[in-house]
Design an enzyme around this catalytic site. Structure first.
Site, mmCIF file in Angstrom:
data_model
loop_
_atom_site.group_PDB
_atom_site.id
_atom_site.type_symbol
_atom_site.label_atom_id
_atom_site.label_comp_id
_atom_site.label_asym_id
_atom_site.label_seq_id
_atom_site.Cartn_x
_atom_site.Cartn_y
_atom_site.Cartn_z
ATOM 1 N N ASP A 153 24.732 32.435 -2.589
ATOM 2 C CA ASP A 153 25.990 31.845 -2.137
ATOM 3 C C ASP A 153 26.516 30.982 -3.279
ATOM 4 O O ASP A 153 25.865 30.788 -4.303
ATOM 5 C CB ASP A 153 25.798 31.053 -0.833
ATOM 6 C CG ASP A 153 27.131 30.910 -0.072
ATOM 7 O OD1 ASP A 153 28.210 31.074 -0.707
ATOM 8 O OD2 ASP A 153 27.120 30.618 1.129
HETATM 9 C C1 BGC Z 1 30.514 30.384 1.510
HETATM 10 C C2 BGC Z 1 30.467 31.892 1.457
HETATM 11 C C3 BGC Z 1 31.603 32.414 0.603
HETATM 12 C C4 BGC Z 1 31.517 31.774 -0.769
HETATM 13 C C5 BGC Z 1 32.584 32.259 -1.744
HETATM 14 C C6 BGC Z 1 30.651 29.753 0.147
HETATM 15 O O1 BGC Z 1 30.890 28.388 0.236
HETATM 16 O O2 BGC Z 1 29.347 29.904 2.159
HETATM 17 O O3 BGC Z 1 30.518 32.419 2.742
HETATM 18 O O4 BGC Z 1 31.538 33.809 0.515
HETATM 19 O O5 BGC Z 1 31.651 30.376 -0.613
HETATM 20 O O6 BGC Z 1 33.854 31.807 -1.406
#
Ligand code: BGC
Length: 764
Positions: free
Chosen positions: A309
């Site tokens: 993530d």
């Molecule tokens: C989130 C993800 C997301 C990523 C990219 C993160 O903060 O947990 O779900 O895909 O950001 O935007």
């Protein structure tokens, strides 16, 4: 290339026949080895890519394992402070092979320039991959995933994901960080909105459907997106529902509750997954080898790639799991986290760690190989400019079929919780109707979280929907009363006057979009205080009042919002919100959605979910003494999972099983008669629940195992039948195997998790 749409994959369609069969249960494999590696990542390509990897420098390998925010992004969904090159730096990075790709950029011309730099000017000419958080649509916004889950309709979810993929692919995107398939049972957690709610079967069924929708028939098709089920794993179990918090759960709970939607998504062909921010029992998922390699690859046979993530790799230090940046890289990559999202730790440290031998080359090479395979599966080596032909994809946005589907999806997501005295549907004429509340005319807070291209000009407000439905001369007024979380000058007085002058009041209340989603956990799942006061004041006037809720989670309803005659769950319904609401309010369509999350009596009951384990002192009957419950409220939902009314009245006959026993690999037919005893043709969503008694690991009091959408004309009766097989009764055993061991079983066909009477049988 345009391919034929897939066949319906679930949720039997309404039928004219008098017996409706559901045979869908075993179609969701909840565990075990993934049946087949997709041909698209066949081992045949490996020799070609191994040769390519052998030519790569350590810097080029590190580049293939790093995905950055697009320099052109105007989308603010992540905190600042991580690596984000400007345009010139990005072009130069790409020439030097220092990036795998970019995400959340929506500028095809610039992405074309980046892709050209990759395939024409970089040494090894490896194409970039462009990704984005395409969660519930792009230009055409569909209901939030939790709202759409209320349709209990996998085919609908597949179709909306298909259109989302089409629009995103027209911007040159290849990969969506979706679907979110976290099972969420604590409504304080803001990200409940992104998934399918609290039920495992529904979560797994919709996860598979959404993957099929995003990926289409072939990942090489120009309208297909690689899916990325997330967040792997257990993110929905964060302690106290607090965002980014720690998770401490048993392996049995993980396997029985949180992993099945991932398994179903991979079985449907998803070729990537995102490691969750959280730890599980002290090991952050980003660096959890048992999870990312042991379970995912060795046990399940997954052949796609794992991405962290956003900033998940550096966060290993704050987690207290890694000593420093280099240690974080070694632990994440070593565990099987192939690509780092958003930060440049892999980029900066891999070359040096390879040279000094702290990171084995085999670990780096296997990750690079996985990236190359996925890029090949998308056809990027042959067709790197796919989707990047046009500078302006606007003409491909919000096409009539997309908008029609957004309206249909919104209609099917609406859940009618309460309708005392048949207040709804509302009369189209002859009554003065006051629409009151902060959202009645607002273009904001309609679309919900994860709308990367929200354009208020393309939002249908409730006022617009009502005016379109009623036409000129509508006897309707629209008064905000207050802002989403603050009073406005004269607001309450104007609202009171409007209500007094009306025959019927419709209150539109709920959460602003910012209150639900990532980083939006809350201590109490209540309406904002000012709206609660507005509701109390209006309902006390004694006019017939309907409440329409806007929300990304279950709410604990109180006072006027709870006591109104009618209550409608309307989530964040997307682009066509106002039209869909008016369709249901004025009866052009009957509501048919069902709750994918339980509405508790009170916030303090959270986490509250229907499929909990039994206790030794269950609350049965009115006697509350020495029972498993809180002092102030009964241990039951205000509105249970699966609940939802239609504009008719459906009567369920008793649940019947065709045999008293399932022996060997046999099956039983579970059936019940449904009768439409009301005045309207409607679609009823009949639900099959099971309970395994006397199990080696105690099993939830009820678990959903299938649904049927049953079309019933007034007076019509139909028998619904489900085929229950041994595999549908399996549960995770003490040795962690998924086995259908013998024992007693109860089954219900019911309108909700709290309804129906069970039939008993035995698994031999
Ligand atoms: C989130 C993800 C997301 C990523 C990219 C993160 O903060 O947990 O779900 O895909 O950001 O935007």
């Amino acid at each position: 290339m345009k391919r034929r749409e897939g066949q319906p994959i679930g949720g039997a369609r309404p039928s004219r026949r008098s017996v409706l069969r559901g045979g869908l249960l075993a179609s969701v494999a909840l565990g075990g080895r993934l049946a087949r590696a997709r041909a698209s990542v066949s081992k045949a390509d490996d020799a070609r890519f191994e040769a390519l990897v052998a030519q790569m420098t350590p810097e080029e390998k590190a580049g293939q394992l790093s995905l950055f925010r697009s320099p052109k992004t105007t989308v603010i969904v992540n905190p600042e402070g991580f690596h984000q090159p400007n345009r010139a730096e990005a072009i130069e990075d790409v020439r030097q092979g220092r990036a795998c790709g970019y995400f959340n950029g929506f500028d095809p011309a610039f992405h074309r320039a980046l892709q050209r730099a990759a395939v024409e000017e970089s040494r090894l000419k490896i194409p970039l991959i462009f990704a984005g958080d395409i969660v519930h649509g792009l230009a055409t916004v569909f209901p939030i995933p939790l709202g759409e889950a209320a349709s209990f309709d996998p085919e609908l979810c597949r179709r909306t994901a298909r259109i989302a993929a089409r629009e995103a692919a027209a911007f040159g995107l290849h990969w969506t960080f979706a679907p979110a398939v976290d099972i969420a049972r604590d409504e304080r957690w803001g990200r409940v909105l992104e998934g399918a709610g609290e039920d495992v079967w529904l979560g797994a069924t919709l996860a598979a459907a959404r993957v099929r929708g995003f990926q289409g028939d072939d990942l090489r098709d120009h309208d297909s997106l690689l899916a990325c089920p997330k967040h792997f794993a257990g993110y929905g179990a964060v302690e106290g529902g607090m965002e980014y918090n720690t998770v401490d759960i048993s392996q049995i709970a993980l396997r029985q509750t949180h992993l099945p939607p991932f398994h179903a998504a991979f079985a449907a062909g998803a070729l990537s997954t995102m490691a969750a921010f959280n730890d599980i029992s002290g090991v952050p998922c980003t660096a959890d080898e048992a999870l990312l390699t042991g379970l995912l690859r060795d046990e399940w046979g997954f052949r796609g790639l794992v991405i962290s993530d956003y900033g998940g790799v550096p966060e290993l230090i704050a987690h207290g799991y890694a000593e420093d940046e280099a240690d974080a890289v070694i632990k994440a990559l070593g565990a099987g986290c192939d690509v780092a999202l958003g930060d440049d730790l892999y980029l900066r440290h891999i070359p040096e760690l390879l040279r000094d031998g702290r990171l084995p080359q085999s670990v780096v090479d296997r990750a690079v190989l996985r990236v190359l395979r996925v890029k090949a599966a998308l056809g990027l080596f042959e067709d790197p400019l796919r989707g990047l032909e046009r500078d302006d994809p606007t003409p491909a946005m919000r096409l009539p079929d997309a908008l029609a589907l957004a309206r249909e999806a919104a209609q099917k997501s609406i859940v009618l919780l309460k309708n005392d005295g048949d207040l709804l549907p509302l009369p189209r004429s002859g009554k003065r109707i006051a629409f009151i509340g902060p959202f009645v005319s607002s273009r904001h807070d309609v679309l919900g979280a994860w709308t990367l291209m929200s354009d208020p000009d393309h939002v249908v407000t409730l006022e617009q929907g009502v005016r379109a439905a009623l036409g000129e001369g509508a006897e309707a007024s629209f008064t905000p009363g207050c802002a989403a979380d603050a009073e406005i000058d004269g607001g309450f007085a104007a609202a009171e006057a409007a209500a007094r002058g009306a025959d019927i009041v419709v209150l539109h209340l709920g959460e602003a979009a910012s209150l639900s989603g990532e980083a939006a956990s809350t201590t109490a799942i209540l309406l904002p205080e000012v709206q609660q006061r507005l509701a109390d004041m209006i309902v006390a006037l004694g006019k017939p009042t309907a409440v329409i809720l806007k929300h990304g989670r279950a709410l604990a309803l109180a006072g006027g919002a709870r006591n109104a005659q009618a209550i409608v769950c309307a989530w964040f319904l997307g682009s066509q919100s106002g039209f869909a609401l008016a369709d249901v309010l004025f009866g052009a369509v009957s509501p048919q959605g069902r709750l994918p999350v339980s509405f508790p009596q009170s916030s303090g009951q959270e986490p509250f979910f229907y499929n909990h384990r039994p206790t030794g002192r269950p609350q049965t009957g009115p006697d509350a003494a020495f029972k498993a419950r809180y002092r102030e409220v009964a241990h039951e939902a205000l509105y249970p999972f699966g609940h939802g009314l239609t504009y008719s009245r459906i009567v369920y006959g008793p649940t019947e099983a065709s045999a008293a026993e399932i022996a060997g690999d046999g099956a039983v037919t579970v059936s019940a008669r449904l009768k439409n005893a009301g005045p309207r043709a409607v679609v009823e969503i009949a639900q099959l629940y099971i309970h395994r008694r006397a199990a080696a690991i105690t099993q939830p009091v009820r678990q959903l195992r299938g649904v049927l959408h049953v079309a019933l004309a007034p007076g019509e009766e139909k028998r619904v039948e489900f085929t229950l097989r041994r595999a549908d009764l399996a549960y995770v055993q003490p040795d962690l195997s998924l086995t259908a061991s013998s024992g007693p079983v109860e089954v219900w066909i019911a309108p909700s998790a709290a309804g129906g009477s069970p039939a008993s049988l035995r698994l031999a």
